[in-house]
Design a protein around this motif. Structure first.
Motif, mmCIF file in Angstrom:
data_model
loop_
_atom_site.group_PDB
_atom_site.id
_atom_site.type_symbol
_atom_site.label_atom_id
_atom_site.label_comp_id
_atom_site.label_asym_id
_atom_site.label_seq_id
_atom_site.Cartn_x
_atom_site.Cartn_y
_atom_site.Cartn_z
ATOM 1 N N VAL A 41 1.247 -16.099 -17.482
ATOM 2 C CA VAL A 41 0.438 -17.318 -17.347
ATOM 3 C C VAL A 41 1.035 -18.231 -16.279
ATOM 4 O O VAL A 41 0.312 -18.813 -15.462
ATOM 5 N N ASN A 42 2.360 -18.372 -16.265
ATOM 6 C CA ASN A 42 3.007 -19.210 -15.248
ATOM 7 C C ASN A 42 2.718 -18.717 -13.842
ATOM 8 O O ASN A 42 2.526 -19.505 -12.910
ATOM 9 N N LEU A 43 2.682 -17.400 -13.677
ATOM 10 C CA LEU A 43 2.496 -16.828 -12.352
ATOM 11 C C LEU A 43 1.030 -16.768 -11.933
ATOM 12 O O LEU A 43 0.712 -16.898 -10.747
ATOM 13 N N CYS A 44 0.129 -16.588 -12.896
ATOM 14 C CA CYS A 44 -1.293 -16.360 -12.566
ATOM 15 C C CYS A 44 -2.208 -17.539 -12.913
ATOM 16 O O CYS A 44 -3.361 -17.565 -12.471
ATOM 17 N N GLY A 45 -1.739 -18.497 -13.707
ATOM 18 C CA GLY A 45 -2.575 -19.639 -14.075
ATOM 19 C C GLY A 45 -3.368 -19.391 -15.346
ATOM 20 O O GLY A 45 -3.555 -18.235 -15.772
ATOM 21 N N VAL A 46 -3.844 -20.487 -15.955
ATOM 22 C CA VAL A 46 -4.487 -20.372 -17.264
ATOM 23 C C VAL A 46 -5.917 -19.860 -17.197
ATOM 24 O O VAL A 46 -6.374 -19.158 -18.104
ATOM 25 N N VAL A 72 6.669 -26.812 -15.789
ATOM 26 C CA VAL A 72 7.684 -26.125 -14.996
ATOM 27 C C VAL A 72 7.091 -24.812 -14.538
ATOM 28 O O VAL A 72 6.740 -23.955 -15.349
ATOM 29 N N LYS A 73 6.940 -24.633 -13.250
ATOM 30 C CA LYS A 73 6.301 -23.436 -12.715
ATOM 31 C C LYS A 73 7.310 -22.656 -11.880
ATOM 32 O O LYS A 73 7.871 -23.179 -10.930
ATOM 33 N N TYR A 74 7.529 -21.406 -12.299
ATOM 34 C CA TYR A 74 8.429 -20.532 -11.557
ATOM 35 C C TYR A 74 7.602 -19.651 -10.629
ATOM 36 O O TYR A 74 6.459 -19.339 -10.900
ATOM 37 N N THR A 75 8.212 -19.222 -9.566
ATOM 38 C CA THR A 75 7.443 -18.565 -8.509
ATOM 39 C C THR A 75 7.642 -17.060 -8.433
ATOM 40 O O THR A 75 6.996 -16.400 -7.644
ATOM 41 N N ASN A 76 8.553 -16.507 -9.239
ATOM 42 C CA ASN A 76 8.748 -15.064 -9.164
ATOM 43 C C ASN A 76 9.055 -14.496 -10.552
ATOM 44 O O ASN A 76 9.537 -15.201 -11.443
ATOM 45 N N ALA A 77 8.775 -13.203 -10.694
ATOM 46 C CA ALA A 77 8.918 -12.545 -11.990
ATOM 47 C C ALA A 77 10.371 -12.491 -12.446
ATOM 48 O O ALA A 77 10.661 -12.562 -13.647
#
Length: 320
Positions: A67-72, A206-211
């Motif tokens: 969800v953090n990487l792709c959005g809700v 808090v949004k992280y940008t990589n897996a």
């Protein structure tokens, strides 16, 4: 005149995600509550649930990162389709007698459910202010469990004059249509960056940008003693479903009364969520005190229910 909340307000977004869960997990709850997916032989439904929760465990953990990487919006919308696929698989089962597709659909649903509930949890925790969380969760839980109630009414009404012990194609088709609507409704959710509270503050995520970074943050959670302390409560909140829906509802009641029971089962959750919201939002008490009182209330109700269940079980185990 009733004033409608703004589209970008937290309440509007909570109502929207509640409607999605009303149409997707809510319909699944109703179907699952029939015992064995509404089939005479519960074997396929039980095996599908085993596959479902096996993948749910994995994607319940990984779902937050996805969800953090792709959005809700897209994660919820795509996840909703897995609910429709699962319900539709029972039509295939009705006509072929083969449970392989339903079991595979159950495994896919576990993936979708893990991601959807991660997205739902992110919205519920981050959107409302501290003193609003109880009310927001109650609003969501009421809308969500309306799905279980409606899903209980459908088999009760459609099969009212039928003597069959399995749900008809018409009931499953109704579930599929509703769950597809829920998936589409997920696209109506606003991006978190545009959500603004009534006091003018923005939602902070808090949004992280990589897996890789996401994986590290997940590992940290399982090293947090406070997080680990929640695991027993999480276990007690779900382990009883297979017993209540299978050996109780599916074994003791017929198809019509199973649906009727579902109406009250999910309706009671709506009442409980609404009542507890007043306690949980009471700012005259500390958060710890509110939590302990709410935990004690829930513990009492749980044990009363299990006491009554034990008495009923002994009747059917040892005879009247």
């Amino acid at each position: 005149m009733v004033r409608l909340p703004r589209y970008y307000s937290p309440m509007t977004q909570v109502v929207l995600v509640g409607l999605v869960c009303f149409l997707c997990p809510g319909m699944f709850n109703a179907l699952n509550g029939m015992g064995g997916g509404g089939q005479v032989d519960r074997t396929t439904g039980n095996n599908a649930n085993t596959a479902l929760y096996s993948t749910f465990i994995v994607f319940g953990i990984a779902g937050g990162s996805i969800v953090n990487l792709c959005g809700v919006r897209w994660t919820i919308a795509i996840s909703g389709l897995t609910y429709a696929l699962y319900s539709g698989s029972y039509i295939y089962l009705n006509h072929t007698g083969s449970g392989s597709f339903t079991i595979a659909a159950g495994a896919l649903l576990g993936v979708g459910a893990g991601i959807m509930w991660a997205a739902q949890g992110m919205i519920m925790v981050s959107y409302p202010r501290e003193e609003e969380k109880g009310r927001y969760i109650a609003v969501f839980w009421i809308i969500f469990n309306l799905g279980g109630m409606l899903g209980g009414i459908l088999p009760f009404a459609i099969n009212y004059h039928s003597d069959t012990d399995s749900l008809s194609d018409g009931v499953y088709i109704a579930f599929v249509v509703l769950e597809c609507l829920g998936s589409v409704l997920g696209l109506a959710l606003a991006p978190p960056s545009k959500v603004v509270r009534d006091d003018g503050s923005s939602v902070v995520l808090v949004k992280y940008t990589n897996a890789g970074r996401e994986a590290i943050e997940i590992v940290k959670l399982f090293l947090n003693p406070l997080m680990l302390a929640l695991l027993p409560m999480c276990f007690t909140s779900n382990f009883f479903y297979s017993y209540q829906f299978g050996p109780v509802n599916a074994s003791i009641f017929n198809l019509r009364t199973r649906g009727f029971n579902n109406i009250f089962y999910w309706g009671a959750q709506m009442v409980g969520a609404y009542a507890l919201s007043f306690l949980l939002d009471n700012t005259r008490m500390t958060r710890r005190k509110r939590g302990l009182i709410a935990f004690a209330i829930v513990a009492v109700f749980f044990n009363v229910v299990w006491g009554g269940t034990l008495k009923m079980q002994l009747k059917y185990t040892h005879g009247p």
